[in-house]
Design an enzyme around this catalytic site. Sequence first.
Site, short mmCIF file in Angstrom:
data_model
loop_
_atom_site.label_atom_id
_atom_site.label_comp_id
_atom_site.label_asym_id
_atom_site.label_seq_id
_atom_site.Cartn_x
_atom_site.Cartn_y
_atom_site.Cartn_z
N GLU A 282 0.84 -1.21 0.00
CA GLU A 282 0.00 0.00 0.00
C GLU A 282 0.87 1.26 0.00
OE1 GLU A 282 -3.14 -0.20 -0.68
OE2 GLU A 282 -2.92 -2.37 -0.59
N TRP A 285 1.75 1.76 -3.44
CA TRP A 285 0.67 2.39 -4.22
C TRP A 285 0.77 3.92 -4.11
CZ3 TRP A 285 -2.65 1.45 -7.98
CH2 TRP A 285 -3.02 0.14 -8.25
N TRP A 313 -21.59 12.29 -18.96
CA TRP A 313 -21.86 12.58 -17.54
C TRP A 313 -23.18 13.32 -17.38
CZ3 TRP A 313 -18.79 9.57 -15.11
CH2 TRP A 313 -17.46 9.43 -15.47
N ASN A 348 -10.80 3.27 3.36
CA ASN A 348 -10.49 3.03 1.94
C ASN A 348 -11.57 2.22 1.22
OD1 ASN A 348 -8.66 2.96 -0.43
ND2 ASN A 348 -8.68 0.77 0.00
N TRP A 366 -16.26 12.05 -12.36
CA TRP A 366 -15.38 11.74 -11.22
C TRP A 366 -14.66 12.98 -10.70
CZ3 TRP A 366 -10.23 12.83 -11.93
CH2 TRP A 366 -9.75 12.92 -13.24
N TRP A 389 -9.38 8.13 -7.90
CA TRP A 389 -10.66 8.44 -8.55
C TRP A 389 -10.67 7.87 -9.96
CZ3 TRP A 389 -15.41 9.88 -7.12
CH2 TRP A 389 -15.57 10.33 -5.80
P1 FAD Z 1 -3.32 2.07 5.31
O1 FAD Z 1 -4.19 0.99 4.82
O2 FAD Z 1 -2.74 1.93 6.65
O3 FAD Z 1 -2.17 2.22 4.21
C1 FAD Z 1 -0.88 2.75 4.52
C2 FAD Z 1 -0.57 3.90 3.60
O4 FAD Z 1 -0.49 3.46 2.26
C3 FAD Z 1 -1.63 5.00 3.59
O5 FAD Z 1 -1.45 5.87 4.68
C4 FAD Z 1 -1.38 5.65 2.24
O6 FAD Z 1 -0.32 6.56 2.31
C5 FAD Z 1 -0.96 4.47 1.38
N1 FAD Z 1 -2.12 3.95 0.64
C6 FAD Z 1 -3.03 3.04 1.06
N2 FAD Z 1 -3.93 2.79 0.08
C7 FAD Z 1 -3.58 3.57 -0.96
C8 FAD Z 1 -4.12 3.78 -2.25
N3 FAD Z 1 -5.21 3.13 -2.69
N4 FAD Z 1 -3.52 4.69 -3.06
C9 FAD Z 1 -2.43 5.38 -2.66
N5 FAD Z 1 -1.86 5.21 -1.44
C10 FAD Z 1 -2.43 4.32 -0.61
N6 FAD Z 1 -5.09 8.44 -0.07
C11 FAD Z 1 -4.45 9.57 0.26
O7 FAD Z 1 -3.45 9.54 0.97
N7 FAD Z 1 -4.91 10.79 -0.18
C12 FAD Z 1 -6.02 10.90 -0.96
O8 FAD Z 1 -6.38 12.01 -1.36
C13 FAD Z 1 -6.72 9.71 -1.30
N8 FAD Z 1 -7.86 9.75 -2.05
C14 FAD Z 1 -8.51 8.59 -2.37
C15 FAD Z 1 -9.66 8.65 -3.16
C16 FAD Z 1 -10.35 7.49 -3.49
C17 FAD Z 1 -11.58 7.57 -4.37
C18 FAD Z 1 -9.88 6.25 -3.03
C19 FAD Z 1 -10.61 4.98 -3.38
C20 FAD Z 1 -8.73 6.18 -2.25
C21 FAD Z 1 -8.03 7.33 -1.92
N9 FAD Z 1 -6.85 7.29 -1.13
C22 FAD Z 1 -6.20 8.46 -0.83
C23 FAD Z 1 -6.23 6.01 -0.77
C24 FAD Z 1 -6.64 5.40 0.57
O9 FAD Z 1 -8.03 5.39 0.71
C25 FAD Z 1 -6.02 6.08 1.78
O10 FAD Z 1 -4.63 6.25 1.58
C26 FAD Z 1 -6.22 5.23 3.04
O11 FAD Z 1 -7.59 5.05 3.28
C27 FAD Z 1 -5.58 5.92 4.22
O12 FAD Z 1 -5.80 5.18 5.39
P2 FAD Z 1 -4.58 4.54 6.18
O13 FAD Z 1 -3.49 5.54 6.33
O14 FAD Z 1 -5.13 3.94 7.43
O15 FAD Z 1 -4.12 3.43 5.14
#
Ligand code: FAD
Length: 484
Positions: A282, A285, A313, A348, A366, A389
């Site tokens: 993650e 990602w 849209w 997420n 979107w 997105w």
């Molecule tokens: P954890 O599950 O603990 O993951 C650890 C770290 O990995 C996160 O803190 C984050 O930095 C990174 N990560 C995890 N999932 C993703 C992912 N899908 N994409 C990129 N990095 C990821 N994340 C953001 O940081 N900023 C945003 O603006 C953002 N917008 C999003 C919009 C949509 C529509 C979706 C579906 C996801 C988005 N995310 C975004 C990704 C993700 O939802 C969040 O990073 C995550 O929920 C943060 O929670 P956590 O720190 O507990 O994640």
Amino acid sequence: MTTKAQDGPAPVILWFRRDLRLADNPALNKAHATGRPVVPVYIHDEGTAVRPAGAASLWWLDKSLRALAGSLAERGATLILRRGDSETELRRLIDQTGADTVFLNRLFEPEAWTRDADIAHGLKTDGVECRGSNGSLLALPGSLLNGSGGPYKVFTPFMKALRAQAEPPAHTTGPRQLGAAPGLESDDLDAWGLHPTRPDWSKGFDWTPGEDGATAALHRFVSGGLADYSNGRDRPAEPATSRLSPHLHFGEISPWRAWIAARDAADGGKVTSGEADKFIAELIWRDFSAHLLHHFPTLPDKAFRPEYDAMPWRDDEPGFLAWTRGMTGYPIVDAGMRELWATGVMHNRVRMIVASFLIKDLLIDWRRGEAWFWDTLVDADLASNSQNWQWVAGSGADASPYFRIFNPVTQGQKFDAEARYVKRWIPELAPVPARWIHAPWNAPPEILRDCGIRLGTTYPRPIVDHARARERALAALKTVTAER
Ligand code: FAD
């Protein structure tokens, strides 16, 4: 107010941006290694060169800057706060201090990248050098290229390449003592008005912005959620994820620190290697999103797969408003949107569900959802937000196919089976048994009556019929793919 005339070596400037920490901060370490006094500055630039931060991000920035100023003060330094155009303020500070070097950690978003390059170029012609480091990503954009020498557009080979070259840097805690920069003017942070008033919508924000908060979140996660991360991370009612995203966005912790902590937990037998790897994936990602945006600057504005910009849209203002307010009549969607408003984040799994609902059930562009998230998320990040997105919209690089349309009822039943998440965020539905709660319109009337629910009054009826909306979305997709 100038220190220029003072005796001793000229200071160097440390320009803080989204690296609001002292540990593992390459720019700080390099600035300190010069042996010269370090002048730390943060410039609040509200110009149009880069996309202005959203309201929730400003809330976070306010607290993070206070935390950083406190940590710097403990080490004998004063954080200088300036507001205005970045280059103008830097030049003013250079003039006031006689500094000839600016240390900074790079920002990789294309607009910021270009602005910073222009500033560096302009300062260089006046004999001031900007020295940039990478303090925010695991890999430098441009350092990972595919077999044809281009950027990766698919995640798995990108991850493999990153893992193959991964060299976690040694942990540093930052200098113990930093000299004070005497007599430099600094703004009053309160006067920046970053914290919302009239109304203060942040009362439910349960966060500790700053480096200490970031470290505490990491420790909590490594000794808690990490052990069952791959399973728990999909259950929005569980505190199973790290909650590191805003801390990472503001650079209060290095992604390497999180990587190493997960690896150490696996090496020490506290969690399985598989759980640590899933978490590290993650983090990758996050890097993948940043690399994509760096190489494809239009990611926030245009479909990565251009044919998707022809999507028909709908202009549905009432639908969009219902979505933002958590009043769509689909409990898992509404719970997510209310969580976002109340806390500044959304789980997420639920982000994917609400995004799918906006894009496919409502057939709303979107970009409108991305903009709403940008304003309301404390972790709003241009790269991650636009990449995700577009992932849901099917238009992104390595995206989920558009025809994969989440059913908000079955998603709720699967990932919030006991309805703890929905009950938390939609208190008016709390008395409804979990069996019925994700589709309350299917509940027997006497159950609704006993629970005090009057659909359309105490809680909305669904604003669209999912089955029909799904057909409409698939028909819209056909118009796009037919044009190819
Ligand atoms: P954890 O599950 O603990 O993951 C650890 C770290 O990995 C996160 O803190 C984050 O930095 C990174 N990560 C995890 N999932 C993703 C992912 N899908 N994409 C990129 N990095 C990821 N994340 C953001 O940081 N900023 C945003 O603006 C953002 N917008 C999003 C919009 C949509 C529509 C979706 C579906 C996801 C988005 N995310 C975004 C990704 C993700 O939802 C969040 O990073 C995550 O929920 C943060 O929670 P956590 O720190 O507990 O994640």
